[in-house]
Design a protein around this motif. Structure first.
Motif, mmCIF file in Angstrom:
data_model
loop_
_atom_site.group_PDB
_atom_site.id
_atom_site.type_symbol
_atom_site.label_atom_id
_atom_site.label_comp_id
_atom_site.label_asym_id
_atom_site.label_seq_id
_atom_site.Cartn_x
_atom_site.Cartn_y
_atom_site.Cartn_z
ATOM 1 N N LEU A 1 0.850 -1.163 0.037
ATOM 2 C CA LEU A 1 -0.203 -0.084 -0.035
ATOM 3 C C LEU A 1 0.831 1.345 0.073
ATOM 4 O O LEU A 1 0.659 2.258 -0.701
ATOM 5 N N HIS A 2 1.889 1.101 0.766
ATOM 6 C CA HIS A 2 2.650 2.425 0.792
ATOM 7 C C HIS A 2 3.607 2.709 -0.290
ATOM 8 O O HIS A 2 3.850 3.879 -0.965
ATOM 9 N N ASP A 3 3.838 1.709 -1.123
ATOM 10 C CA ASP A 3 4.610 1.682 -2.380
ATOM 11 C C ASP A 3 3.578 2.171 -3.204
ATOM 12 O O ASP A 3 3.899 3.232 -4.126
ATOM 13 N N ALA A 4 2.403 1.722 -3.508
ATOM 14 C CA ALA A 4 1.494 2.196 -4.237
ATOM 15 C C ALA A 4 0.990 3.676 -4.080
ATOM 16 O O ALA A 4 0.793 4.509 -5.053
ATOM 17 N N LEU A 5 0.914 4.104 -2.913
ATOM 18 C CA LEU A 5 0.659 5.775 -2.491
ATOM 19 C C LEU A 5 1.903 6.483 -3.068
ATOM 20 O O LEU A 5 1.417 7.576 -3.344
ATOM 21 N N ALA A 6 2.998 6.125 -2.957
ATOM 22 C CA ALA A 6 4.159 6.833 -3.303
ATOM 23 C C ALA A 6 4.171 7.085 -4.900
ATOM 24 O O ALA A 6 4.380 7.986 -5.294
ATOM 25 N N SER A 7 4.027 6.120 -5.707
ATOM 26 C CA SER A 7 3.930 5.696 -7.132
ATOM 27 C C SER A 7 2.708 6.831 -7.529
ATOM 28 O O SER A 7 2.935 7.564 -8.389
ATOM 29 N N VAL A 8 1.541 6.644 -6.925
ATOM 30 C CA VAL A 8 0.388 7.575 -7.059
ATOM 31 C C VAL A 8 0.670 9.156 -7.067
ATOM 32 O O VAL A 8 0.369 9.767 -8.039
ATOM 33 N N ALA A 9 1.381 9.224 -5.855
ATOM 34 C CA ALA A 9 1.579 10.685 -5.659
ATOM 35 C C ALA A 9 2.576 11.037 -6.770
ATOM 36 O O ALA A 9 2.650 12.405 -7.138
ATOM 37 N N ASP B 1 -7.192 5.174 -13.292
ATOM 38 C CA ASP B 1 -6.179 4.267 -13.069
ATOM 39 C C ASP B 1 -5.286 4.357 -11.749
ATOM 40 O O ASP B 1 -5.023 3.361 -11.379
ATOM 41 N N GLU B 2 -5.397 5.416 -11.430
ATOM 42 C CA GLU B 2 -4.612 5.642 -10.055
ATOM 43 C C GLU B 2 -5.340 5.006 -8.933
ATOM 44 O O GLU B 2 -4.913 4.509 -7.748
ATOM 45 N N THR B 3 -6.798 5.291 -9.042
ATOM 46 C CA THR B 3 -7.687 4.801 -8.137
ATOM 47 C C THR B 3 -7.596 3.320 -8.018
ATOM 48 O O THR B 3 -7.485 2.433 -6.900
ATOM 49 N N GLU B 4 -7.741 2.775 -9.355
ATOM 50 C CA GLU B 4 -7.234 1.337 -9.328
ATOM 51 C C GLU B 4 -6.092 0.706 -8.983
ATOM 52 O O GLU B 4 -6.145 -0.407 -8.273
ATOM 53 N N LEU B 5 -5.183 1.465 -9.124
ATOM 54 C CA LEU B 5 -3.719 0.948 -8.654
ATOM 55 C C LEU B 5 -3.758 0.698 -7.168
ATOM 56 O O LEU B 5 -3.356 -0.085 -6.524
ATOM 57 N N ALA C 1 -3.578 -2.650 -4.651
ATOM 58 C CA ALA C 1 -2.593 -2.645 -3.345
ATOM 59 C C ALA C 1 -3.371 -3.103 -2.210
ATOM 60 O O ALA C 1 -2.683 -3.995 -1.434
ATOM 61 N N VAL C 2 -4.328 -2.728 -1.887
ATOM 62 C CA VAL C 2 -5.106 -3.055 -0.603
ATOM 63 C C VAL C 2 -5.611 -4.544 -0.861
ATOM 64 O O VAL C 2 -5.455 -5.106 0.262
ATOM 65 N N LEU C 3 -6.042 -4.857 -1.939
ATOM 66 C CA LEU C 3 -6.576 -6.187 -2.004
ATOM 67 C C LEU C 3 -5.315 -7.139 -1.827
ATOM 68 O O LEU C 3 -5.354 -8.329 -1.289
#
Length: 452
Positions: free
Chosen positions: A377-385, A437-441, A445-447
């Motif tokens: 999740l943290h990696d996905a948050l950083a990528s989306v940011a 796409d960002e929401t889906e990412l 990650a949460v799944l």
């Protein structure tokens, strides 16, 4: 000139004359409608404007008080320009209250009176009453106000005993235009806000846990029960906050189980609404259901009050309420989410396995054993940011992304602004949103977390 004044006076006199034994449609609309714009602001303006409308606009928008339909058309233009609008109708009012002034009203007659009552209950006027256009406009305004997403402030974290004054970052968020504040009546947050010198007046959502009556609610005097259960704690909190009304009166229940209140609680809420102590009514519960909300909305509707919003807990690490949001939308309810950064703000992406202190020079708040499972999740948050920064060309961090995910799911995030980082994140959520796409990412990650 004198001729124009006489002609205007003649037209006004003609408008007041009943035709065929009943008030003309325009006059009926004037007598029935009290439009209130609560916190109407342009989404791009740095400072929100509060407007109240009675029978129309004054000042730059009109030279005099116009008809209700004129007011609603002006409100419609505000809506289409990105304003958040809340309207309510009252029937059978002798006068219409405005801040600092009272305007003469007219007692509705015949069918117009029934139209006012129907509108107040959220029903459509009967066919042929001449209210089709007004009803349609009101429906559009209400749907616009409930579908628009805004970011607000919650003070529920202020009851931890660590605060002896309102944080400086709270004032900074207010000055930046985030003025919707969630506060619990009787909490220490009310005391702190009462002592604070605020730069701007917030729009309060006042949560009230109705007092119990020890089984005496059925036999005690009705007005006494209303005052004891809801009105007294509400008025005491408003007195401390130095305000005469709140934006939202929220019936709050912290007990897990069925969402239900005694009938006298609904009566007291209706009395508060009709006295002008609140602009709208909401409910807060740990696990509400669509069935319970329908039942509550029916109880309030029978008393001439509409249920407008519901408060839930939700974050990237607490997703059980996501399907419930659509059910609320189907009921026409606006959803506010608290706890949007998760427990101990672990869903913010600030505290990671590689940065356990969140960039602060301090002892780490969390161990690697706590943070490593959250790495996807943290990696996905950083990528989306990073993507959002490039796409929007503005400073965006993981905390903003976590809050925008709430918005993407259809809820309005309410965040604690005790820290400067959170305050800047709240104000930085304006004028941009996540792509699909960002929401889906983030969802993927949460799944992935659930599979571990």
């Amino acid at each position: 000139g004198r001729g124009q004044g006489s002609a205007a006076k003649a037209r006004a006199t003609a408008m007041r004359q009943p035709v065929g034994g009943s008030a003309p449609p325009v006059m009926a609309m004037r007598t029935q409608a009290r439009a209130v714009v609560s916190g109407a602001w342009s989404l791009g303006s740095p400072r929100p404007r509060r407007l109240r409308l009675c029978h129309g606009f004054s000042g730059p928008l009109a030279e005099s008080w116009g008809t209700a339909s004129c007011a609603l058309r002006a409100l419609g233009s505000l809506c289409m320009g990105g304003a958040v609008v809340a309207c309510r109708l009252h029937g059978n009012r002798r006068s219409v209250r405005c801040p600092g002034r009272t305007l003469p009203g007219y007692r509705p007659q015949g069918r117009s009176c029934s139209m006012g009552r129907a509108a107040a209950k959220g029903e459509s006027p009967a066919e042929g009453d001449g209210g089709d256009e007004l009803s349609s406009m009101i429906d559009q305004l209400i749907q616009k106000s409930r579908s628009t997403t805004e970011v607000g402030i919650t003070t529920e974290e202020w009851d931890d005993g660590l605060h002896d004054e309102v944080p400086e970052s709270f004032n900074a968020a207010l000055e930046a235009g985030t003025d919707f504040v969630d506060v619990l009546a009787g909490s220490s947050a009310v005391e702190l806000l009462a002592k604070a010198e605020l730069s701007l007046q917030p729009r309060y959502a006042l949560r009230i846990s109705p007092r119990g009556t020890l089984g005496l609610g059925l036999i005690l005097n009705k007005s006494l029960v209303h005052k004891w259960s809801v009105l007294d704690p509400m008025e005491q909190s408003m007195k401390k906050l130095g305000i005469s009304d709140v934006d939202t009166l929220v019936l709050h229940s912290s007990r897990v189980g069925r969402l239900s209140f005694p009938f006298w609680v609904y009566d007291a809420v209706a009395e508060a609404y009709k006295r002008g102590l609140c602009t709208r009514v909401g409910v807060s519960h740990p696990s509400p259901s669509a069935k319970a909300l329908k039942r509550m909305a029916k109880e309030l509707q029978d008393r001439g009050v509409a249920l407008s919003c519901v408060f839930i807990r939700m974050s990237l690490l607490e997703r059980t309420a996501v399907p419930f949001i659509q059910e609320c939308k189907d009921l026409g309810l606006q959803v506010f989410a608290t706890g949007v950064l998760g427990q101990d703000e672990l869903a913010s992406g600030r505290y990671t396995a590689t940065n356990p202190t969140g960039g602060e020079i301090s002892v780490p708040r969390f161990t690697l054993q706590q943070l490593m499972p959250l790495r996807p999740l943290h990696d996905a948050l950083a990528s989306v940011a990073a993507r959002a920064r490039t796409r929007c060309e503005k400073s965006i961090d993981t905390t903003m992304v976590a809050m925008q995910w709430i918005c993407a799911k259809g809820a309005n995030p309410l965040c604690d602004v005790s820290t400067k980082v959170n305050s800047e994140a709240v104000t930085g959520c304006k004028d941009w949103k996540l792509t699909a796409d960002e929401t889906e990412l983030l969802d993927k990650a949460v799944l992935e977390l659930g599979k571990r």
